[in-house]
Design an enzyme around this catalytic site. Structure first.
Site, PDB file in Angstrom:
ATOM      1  N   GLU A 249       0.840  -1.203   0.000  1.00  0.00           N
ATOM      2  CA  GLU A 249       0.000   0.000   0.000  1.00  0.00           C
ATOM      3  C   GLU A 249       0.874   1.251   0.000  1.00  0.00           C
ATOM      4  O   GLU A 249       0.656   2.186  -0.774  1.00  0.00           O
ATOM      5  CB  GLU A 249      -0.944  -0.018   1.203  1.00  0.00           C
ATOM      6  CG  GLU A 249      -2.015  -1.109   1.062  1.00  0.00           C
ATOM      7  CD  GLU A 249      -2.991  -1.174   2.220  1.00  0.00           C
ATOM      8  OE1 GLU A 249      -2.704  -0.600   3.292  1.00  0.00           O
ATOM      9  OE2 GLU A 249      -4.058  -1.808   2.055  1.00  0.00           O
TER      10      GLU A 249
ATOM     11  N   GLU B   2     -19.692  -5.901 -13.991  1.00  0.00           N
ATOM     12  CA  GLU B   2     -20.485  -6.856 -14.787  1.00  0.00           C
ATOM     13  C   GLU B   2     -19.656  -8.084 -15.172  1.00  0.00           C
ATOM     14  O   GLU B   2     -20.204  -9.144 -15.456  1.00  0.00           O
ATOM     15  CB  GLU B   2     -21.063  -6.197 -16.034  1.00  0.00           C
ATOM     16  CG  GLU B   2     -20.041  -5.844 -17.100  1.00  0.00           C
ATOM     17  CD  GLU B   2     -20.678  -5.194 -18.335  1.00  0.00           C
ATOM     18  OE1 GLU B   2     -21.614  -5.784 -18.894  1.00  0.00           O
ATOM     19  OE2 GLU B   2     -20.229  -4.102 -18.729  1.00  0.00           O
TER      20      GLU B   2
HETATM   21  P1  NDP Z   1       2.039  -8.672   6.613  1.00  0.00           P
HETATM   22  O1  NDP Z   1       1.932  -9.817   7.501  1.00  0.00           O
HETATM   23  O2  NDP Z   1       0.979  -8.382   5.606  1.00  0.00           O
HETATM   24  O3  NDP Z   1       3.417  -8.748   5.816  1.00  0.00           O
HETATM   25  C1  NDP Z   1       4.636  -8.839   6.490  1.00  0.00           C
HETATM   26  C2  NDP Z   1       5.759  -8.828   5.482  1.00  0.00           C
HETATM   27  O4  NDP Z   1       6.995  -8.750   6.183  1.00  0.00           O
HETATM   28  C3  NDP Z   1       5.826 -10.089   4.649  1.00  0.00           C
HETATM   29  O5  NDP Z   1       6.251  -9.740   3.356  1.00  0.00           O
HETATM   30  C4  NDP Z   1       6.861 -10.967   5.366  1.00  0.00           C
HETATM   31  O6  NDP Z   1       7.619 -11.742   4.497  1.00  0.00           O
HETATM   32  C5  NDP Z   1       7.782  -9.903   5.961  1.00  0.00           C
HETATM   33  N1  NDP Z   1       8.315 -10.280   7.278  1.00  0.00           N
HETATM   34  C6  NDP Z   1       7.638 -10.806   8.304  1.00  0.00           C
HETATM   35  N2  NDP Z   1       8.442 -10.969   9.364  1.00  0.00           N
HETATM   36  C7  NDP Z   1       9.667 -10.531   8.995  1.00  0.00           C
HETATM   37  C8  NDP Z   1      10.930 -10.455   9.639  1.00  0.00           C
HETATM   38  N3  NDP Z   1      11.088 -10.880  10.886  1.00  0.00           N
HETATM   39  N4  NDP Z   1      11.969  -9.937   8.945  1.00  0.00           N
HETATM   40  C9  NDP Z   1      11.807  -9.510   7.670  1.00  0.00           C
HETATM   41  N5  NDP Z   1      10.644  -9.575   7.022  1.00  0.00           N
HETATM   42  C10 NDP Z   1       9.586 -10.069   7.667  1.00  0.00           C
HETATM   43  O7  NDP Z   1       2.272  -7.429   7.595  1.00  0.00           O
HETATM   44  P2  NDP Z   1       2.052  -5.862   7.459  1.00  0.00           P
HETATM   45  O8  NDP Z   1       3.037  -5.264   8.390  1.00  0.00           O
HETATM   46  O9  NDP Z   1       2.066  -5.427   6.044  1.00  0.00           O
HETATM   47  O10 NDP Z   1       0.576  -5.665   8.026  1.00  0.00           O
HETATM   48  C11 NDP Z   1       0.230  -6.187   9.320  1.00  0.00           C
HETATM   49  C12 NDP Z   1      -1.214  -6.602   9.341  1.00  0.00           C
HETATM   50  O11 NDP Z   1      -2.021  -5.455   9.343  1.00  0.00           O
HETATM   51  C13 NDP Z   1      -1.639  -7.419   8.139  1.00  0.00           C
HETATM   52  O12 NDP Z   1      -1.461  -8.783   8.342  1.00  0.00           O
HETATM   53  C14 NDP Z   1      -3.089  -7.063   7.998  1.00  0.00           C
HETATM   54  O13 NDP Z   1      -3.857  -8.002   8.680  1.00  0.00           O
HETATM   55  C15 NDP Z   1      -3.206  -5.701   8.639  1.00  0.00           C
HETATM   56  N6  NDP Z   1      -3.382  -4.679   7.599  1.00  0.00           N
HETATM   57  C16 NDP Z   1      -4.502  -4.723   6.825  1.00  0.00           C
HETATM   58  C17 NDP Z   1      -4.698  -3.792   5.830  1.00  0.00           C
HETATM   59  C18 NDP Z   1      -5.920  -3.863   4.989  1.00  0.00           C
HETATM   60  O14 NDP Z   1      -6.870  -4.531   5.383  1.00  0.00           O
HETATM   61  N7  NDP Z   1      -5.938  -3.232   3.833  1.00  0.00           N
HETATM   62  C19 NDP Z   1      -3.734  -2.718   5.586  1.00  0.00           C
HETATM   63  C20 NDP Z   1      -2.585  -2.780   6.440  1.00  0.00           C
HETATM   64  C21 NDP Z   1      -2.434  -3.727   7.400  1.00  0.00           C
HETATM   65  P3  NDP Z   1       7.180 -13.193   3.908  1.00  0.00           P
HETATM   66  O15 NDP Z   1       5.692 -13.190   3.738  1.00  0.00           O
HETATM   67  O16 NDP Z   1       7.911 -13.318   2.640  1.00  0.00           O
HETATM   68  O17 NDP Z   1       7.610 -14.177   4.933  1.00  0.00           O
END
Ligand code: NDP
Length: 449
Positions: free
Chosen positions: A183, A443
């Site tokens: 986003e 649609e």
């Molecule tokens: P997400 O869980 O969506 O994504 C986390 C990202 O960080 C992934 O790409 C993951 O990699 C990576 N990651 C996770 N842990 C580590 C780590 N220890 N070191 C490095 N990289 C890491 O989290 P967000 O922070 O984007 O958002 C948090 C939550 O907030 C979401 O799960 C969602 O539920 C909510 N949210 C919802 C929104 C909406 O409804 N539109 C908008 C914003 C947030 P990989 O997957 O490759 O392991």
């Protein structure tokens, strides 16, 4: 029965806590809510709401460019002023903060503007040192951005700070490839920053449909957002001119003006005193609760992100409502977590409900997939080479819809009503039987092949 100061003490006035507090108070319970920061929580103060307003602001970048093809004389020097948008968004947040405060107070619940921690099964300790007692305690403290521990991580920001930036960075590196990363990558790109998104794996938006994710990756790359995969943070070094040098595994270092961590959110349980009442938490720090939101301590409950079930505002609200209905409204209710629609407000946005094609194949073996891969009419005239993709996944024998996944303009708006059909267990035939609303993008949902 013991004589408590309150029937219910809620810790945290975010989406889940506010709903539970005001509904319980409306049912006649004596309720207090402690909030150490601002009433409204992540969604209202530093999440969904200000983010969506920024998304609207960012979209004008493309709309103004496209407008020329529709005959509008948009000047080349059509400038964007970040401070104007930022300040207007922050004043809207102030307005909502006041509205939330009024809503809680008018329900009869008391707001205590202090940090509260658990002192015992029925006891809460306020920052002032005062101890208050309650028959039940509800923890709704939410979650906070996770920041990987690497040298110089303090030079980075999270989404919390992104809403308050003095100026836009010319070059920004975003760590993570989930909701927040995609986003904000779209936002900063539209505002004119050069965006590099890095992730530890090569998967963006894990959990979303693969084809839909690939389409976002392809469109984002085409727009100029840079992606670096299999890259883990090694460190951030601040240079004499204020820029940041970022070292990562598998790639050359990169110089940027801002680093933003979007690497997941961790439940806010640290220092909450859970051990004082025998409240258990899991390896991620999330409070473990049963289907009635009850923790391992009988009188202590938890809702929302602090339980790390589904980190979405509408889910926290439902959990808060179910808690109030069950314990103060004489209407035992448990939240149904099946078929929760969700969206990513990327550019273009993604929306989905139910099983992805991959998950459906894993669960059911063979499934039927219907799809429409099309260039929206507005994009054609604008000369914008971005295709939308709608996918419907159905059970092979019955044609019952298992999932609907979309990427394209306005898909979150389109998906919400289609999600009703998926939740209701309708079949593809029900969509086929519905006459198309023409001309619209929606649609395509009743014309899937
Ligand atoms: P997400 O869980 O969506 O994504 C986390 C990202 O960080 C992934 O790409 C993951 O990699 C990576 N990651 C996770 N842990 C580590 C780590 N220890 N070191 C490095 N990289 C890491 O989290 P967000 O922070 O984007 O958002 C948090 C939550 O907030 C979401 O799960 C969602 O539920 C909510 N949210 C919802 C929104 C909406 O409804 N539109 C908008 C914003 C947030 P990989 O997957 O490759 O392991």
């Amino acid at each position: 029965m013991a004589d408590y100061d309150y029937d219910l003490f809620v810790i945290g006035a975010g989406s889940g806590g506010t709903r539970a507090a005001r509904v319980s108070a409306a049912y006649g319970a004596r309720v207090a809510v402690a909030e150490e920061y601002r009433v409204g929580g992540t969604c209202v103060i530093r999440g969904c709401v200000p983010k969506k307003l920024l998304i609207y602001g960012a979209h004008f970048a493309e709309d103004l460019r496209d407008a020329r093809k529709f005959g509008w004389a948009v000047p080349d020097d059509c400038a964007f002023d970040w401070a104007t948008l930022r300040d207007n968004v922050l004043s809207e947040v102030d307005r909502l903060n006041k509205a939330y405060t009024t809503t809680i107070e008018s329900s009869g619940a008391e707001i205590i503007h202090e940090r509260a921690t658990i002192a015992g099964p029925h006891e809460v300790k306020l920052a002032s040192g005062r101890i208050v007692t309650a028959e039940r305690i509800l923890i709704a403290t939410g979650a906070t951005p996770h920041v990987p521990s690497c040298p110089g991580h303090k030079h980075g920001i999270t989404s919390n700070e992104a809403f308050h930036l003095d100026s836009l960075p010319k070059r920004i590196l975003i760590a993570g490839a989930g909701y927040i990363a995609n986003e904000f990558a779209g936002l900063f790109h539209q505002f004119g920053s050069h965006v590099t998104l890095i992730n530890r794996t090569d998967v963006i938006l894990r959990g979303y449909d693969e084809q839909v994710r690939d389409r976002l990756l392809q469109i984002s790359t085409m727009k100029g957002i840079e992606f670096r995969f299999h890259a883990e943070f090694r460190g951030i070094e601040k240079q004499a001119d204020g820029s940041l040098m970022v070292e990562m595994t598998g790639h050359d270092p990169i110089e940027v003006d801002c680093v933003m961590f979007a690497t997941g959110r961790v439940p806010n349980t640290g220092g909450l005193g859970l051990e004082n009442a025998g409240v258990e938490w899991d390896e991620k720090g999330a409070i473990t609760v049963d289907a009635d939101n009850r923790s391992s301590c009988d009188s202590i409950f938890a809702v929302g992100d602090v339980t790390n079930r589904v980190q979405l505002t509408p889910v926290a609200i439902r959990e808060g409502q179910a808690f109030a209905d069950t314990f103060y409204g004489n209407k035992p209710t448990q939240v149904d977590y099946d078929c929760i629609p969700a969206a990513v407000f990327s550019h273009p946005p993604i929306a989905g409900v139910g099983l992805t094609e991959g998950a459906a194949r894993e669960k059911f073996g063979s499934v039927k997939v219907y799809q429409s891969d099309f260039r929206p009419m507005k994009n054609v005239l604008a000369g914008r080479n971005e295709r939308a993709l709608y996918k419907m996944i159905c059970e092979a024998n019955t044609d019952r819809i298992l999932g609907l996944h979309m990427i394209g303009p306005d898909v979150p708006e389109i998906l919400q009503s289609a999600a009703v059909a998926v939740k209701a267990g309708l079949t593809k035939a029900a969509f086929d039987a519905t006459v198309a609303l023409h001309p619209s993008m929606a649609e395509e949902l009743v014309l899937l092949k």
